[in-house]
Write an enzyme that holds these catalytic residues in place. Structure first.
Site, PDB file in Angstrom:
ATOM      1  N   LYS A  54      47.770 -24.700  76.119  1.00 57.56           N
ATOM      2  CA  LYS A  54      47.730 -23.305  75.683  1.00 57.56           C
ATOM      3  C   LYS A  54      49.056 -22.932  75.010  1.00 57.56           C
ATOM      4  O   LYS A  54      49.074 -22.331  73.939  1.00 57.56           O
ATOM      5  CB  LYS A  54      47.485 -22.369  76.879  1.00 57.56           C
ATOM      6  CG  LYS A  54      46.025 -22.329  77.301  1.00 57.56           C
ATOM      7  CD  LYS A  54      45.824 -21.656  78.652  1.00 57.56           C
ATOM      8  CE  LYS A  54      44.376 -21.826  79.093  1.00 57.56           C
ATOM      9  NZ  LYS A  54      44.109 -21.474  80.474  1.00 57.56           N
ATOM     10  N   GLN A  98      46.687 -18.334  85.362  1.00 61.96           N
ATOM     11  CA  GLN A  98      45.855 -19.539  85.454  1.00 61.96           C
ATOM     12  C   GLN A  98      45.183 -19.613  86.824  1.00 61.96           C
ATOM     13  O   GLN A  98      45.840 -19.537  87.854  1.00 61.96           O
ATOM     14  CB  GLN A  98      46.740 -20.776  85.208  1.00 61.96           C
ATOM     15  CG  GLN A  98      45.999 -22.084  85.157  1.00 61.96           C
ATOM     16  CD  GLN A  98      45.065 -22.210  83.946  1.00 61.96           C
ATOM     17  OE1 GLN A  98      45.415 -21.847  82.828  1.00 61.96           O
ATOM     18  NE2 GLN A  98      43.866 -22.699  84.195  1.00 61.96           N
ATOM     19  N   ASP A 121      41.834 -12.950  79.286  1.00 64.61           N
ATOM     20  CA  ASP A 121      40.769 -13.743  79.901  1.00 64.61           C
ATOM     21  C   ASP A 121      39.500 -12.909  80.073  1.00 64.61           C
ATOM     22  O   ASP A 121      38.425 -13.443  80.348  1.00 64.61           O
ATOM     23  CB  ASP A 121      41.217 -14.230  81.292  1.00 64.61           C
ATOM     24  CG  ASP A 121      41.467 -15.729  81.326  1.00 64.61           C
ATOM     25  OD1 ASP A 121      41.024 -16.422  80.389  1.00 64.61           O
ATOM     26  OD2 ASP A 121      42.097 -16.201  82.295  1.00 64.61           O
TER      27      ASP A 121
END
Ligand code: NAP
Length: 296
Positions: A54, A98, A121
């Site tokens: 990422k 995460q 997200d």
């Protein structure tokens, strides 16, 4: 093999390049650099790999990339304090924590502490509610990637029968909402669904997000249907480690009209959509027009 292979790797490269163009014009025209902060708690090897790629791709499209790597025993108070600081940092437009988090941390509490406008997200309860009510939201990256590929292949999805296998909050449910938003007739199947093969056989679009290797055989697929395989399963075959999806690629590709491979299908689209969401969040935060084609 009859099906067209939907090349997620190539499509993701196109999305990233579109994101890169927007980053360049945001810098040139407005002096703004979109920023993405990724928070990793602990040393889960798979999460470390995701976070590294990422970061690399964020930098490659010209965005600011910030990584916060915290000890596995970081307290909830300290993690929430970091999120609060990032929420209040104007150079950060997207925040990603995460998952999974270590067991002593409450994932819902942590995700809902992220400012919804920076929740790239799309897991914050406000974004879930906005998506569910058809309002502008931050859309979860994996289903967004699936939607983009389906739109590219079909043009309009209106009126098509779609079956989503899997009802997780991160893939199945938001996928179903997105397909509904594009006027598909949507069925969500799960482990208690009766006669799953008959349900799947009706579908013009099948999205499999189950986590069971090669569970869907070709004879479940309607001729010409589009098959989007979200599954990532590591198996051992002929003494070798292999990645396979939730559908049996060889037999499904015989009947489907289009199919995503594993690897090289949905997977690469997820990070591309994370970058797309960060640009979208940056434009919204600055009252600028959002780039077209990078969100739902
Ligand atoms: P999850 O949270 O474990 O959900 C799996 C879903 O599949 C559940 O809703 C479950 O039903 C359903 N299911 C399980 N067995 C079934 C069966 N025999 N028949 C029908 N439905 C069944 O998984 P997830 O997080 O959504 O992920 C699904 C897969 O996608 C995994 O392989 C994951 O690695 C992959 N994935 C890929 C990406 C990517 O970037 N490509 C991103 C996220 C996830 P119940 O609710 O009834 O238990």
């Amino acid at each position: 093999m009859g099906a067209q292979i939907i090349d997620g790797k190539a499509f993701a490269a196109k999305v990233r390049s579109k994101v890169g163009e927007h980053v360049t014009s945001l810098k040139a025209d407005h002096g703004i650099t979109p920023g993405l902060a990724v928070v990793l708690v602990g040393e889960d090897p798979a999460s470390q790999v995701y976070v590294r790629s990422k970061g690399k791709m964020t930098t490659e499209v010209g965005m600011k990339s910030v990584e916060h790597k915290l000890d596995v025993d970081t307290s909830e108070v300290d993690l929430l304090a970091l999120i609060d600081a990032l929420n209040n940092d104007d150079s950060i437009h997207g925040i990603l924590v995460q998952l999974p988090l270590p067991g002593h941390l409450d994932e819902d509490l942590v995700i809902n502490a992220i400012s919804p406008a920076k929740d790239v997200d799309g897991f914050h309860i406000s974004n879930v509610g906005l998506l569910g009510t058809g309002q502008k939201s931050m859309v979860p990256c994996t289903p967004l990637g699936c939607l983009m590929m389906l739109r590219e292949h079909h043009g309009s999805l209106s009126g098509l029968d779609a079956v989503v296998i899997g009802r997780s909050n991160i893939v199945g449910k938001p996928m179903a909402q997105l397909l509904l938003g594009d006027s598909c007739t949507v069925t969500i199947a799960h482990s208690r669904t009766k006669d799953l093969q008959d349900v799947v056989r009706r579908a013009d679009i099948v999205v499999a997000a189950v986590g069971r290797p090669e569970m869907v055989p070709g004879d479940w697929i309607k001729k010409g249907a589009s098959v989007i395989d979200v599954g990532i399963n590591r198996i051992e075959r002929d003494g070798k480690n292999k990645l396979v999806g939730d559908v049996d690629f060889a037999s499904c590709a015989e009947v489907a009209g289009a199919i995503t491979p594993v690897p090289g299908g949905v997977g690469p689209m997820t990070i591309a959509c994370l970058l797309a969401n960060t640009v979208t969040a940056c434009c919204r935060a600055n009252g600028l027009a959002e780039p077209e084609g990078l969100t739902a």
